[in-house]
Design an enzyme around this catalytic site. Structure first.
Site: not given
Ligand code: PEP
Length: 256
Positions: A13, A15, A99, A101, A171, A177
């Site tokens: 991803n 982003k 997601h 975010e 997640e 992050g």
């Molecule tokens: C994500 O944005 O789905 C994610 C898992 O980010 P990160 O790997 O940076 O934690």
């Protein structure tokens, strides 16, 4: 992972990162690094404007391309939005939906997530449906209820045929992050809960076939342990998907 029944998938991803030119460069860098990884499907979910270059750069190799969002309406006065059909007509295979975010910053509720899953499925896209609890929810010990509610609502109106094409990503928000990763046992517990939910709603055959990913600070150093769990079929990778070598290390761990 259990390759006898389902696909192993490592999805990046990106982003809001990378211009179209940078997209071409990153995929060109990635291609030779993941040449012999036939047991793992590699996906890059890129910003809308990068999709054409991602498709071109990944032609003829094992990388699939995905988007990071879509609008649930087929067309109309929705300034700035992109429909499922616009994505499928480009040749996009996957789309991330729900997601954290998007849920946190853009008001994507469970109801909206459901509409997006329905629209994506109807257009032949494969949703990567994200679910996950916040730190507060984990501390209050309501993780299982939160995940169950998210699944119940997101999958409303989805039949078994559509479900077979949906990938679910667990997640935990506190791990995205942050550098904090769920332990392999924590990831397995919730991925197993997700599979049990799918089994109860769609039957054992569908549940066995659905790929369930873990996402949240997955990297080369922790991927193998997370992926060693029977219900963790891959990863959704944020930060570590932006560097070809880091991402390839995860793909190789998933290809073992
Ligand atoms: C994500 O944005 O789905 C994610 C898992 O980010 P990160 O790997 O940076 O934690």
């Amino acid at each position: 992972m259990n390759r006898a029944y389902r696909k192993t998938i490592i999805a990046g991803n990106w982003k809001m990162n990378k211009t179209p030119a940078e997209t071409r460069a990153l995929i060109n860098e990635l291609r030779p690094l993941i040449q012999r990884t036939k047991w793992c499907e590699t996906v890059v979910c890129v910003p809308f404007v990068d999709l054409p270059n991602a498709l071109k750069a990944s032609r003829g190799c094992r990388i699939s391309v995905g988007a990071q969002n879509l609008h649930f309406e087929p067309s109309g006065a929705f300034t700035g939005e992109v429909s499922a059909e616009m994505l499928s007509s480009l040749g996009i295979k996957y789309v991330i939906i729900g997601h954290s975010e998007r849920r946190q910053y853009f008001g994507d509720t469970n109801e909206i997530v459901n509409k997006k899953v329905l629209a994506a499925s109807a257009a032949g896209l494969r949703p990567i449906l994200c679910v996950g609890e916040s730190l507060t929810e984990r501390e209050y010990d309501v993780t299982r209820e939160v995940i169950t509610t998210q699944l119940k609502m997101a999958l409303q109106g989805i039949d078994a045929a559509a479900m077979k094409k949906i990938v679910i990503a667990y997640e935990p928000i506190w791990a995205i992050g942050t550098g904090k990763t769920a332990t392999a046992d924590q990831a397995q517990e919730i991925c197993n809960l997700i599979r049990a939910f799918v089994r109860a709603k769609y039957g054992a055959r569908v549940a066995r076939a659905v790929s369930i990913l873990y996402g949240g600070s997955m990297k080369g150093s922790n991927a193998a342990e997370l992926l060693s769990k029977p219900d963790v079929d891959g990863g959704l990778i944020g930060g570590a998907s932006l560097k070809a070598e880091d991402f390839a290390e995860i793909v190789h761990a998933a290809n073992q």
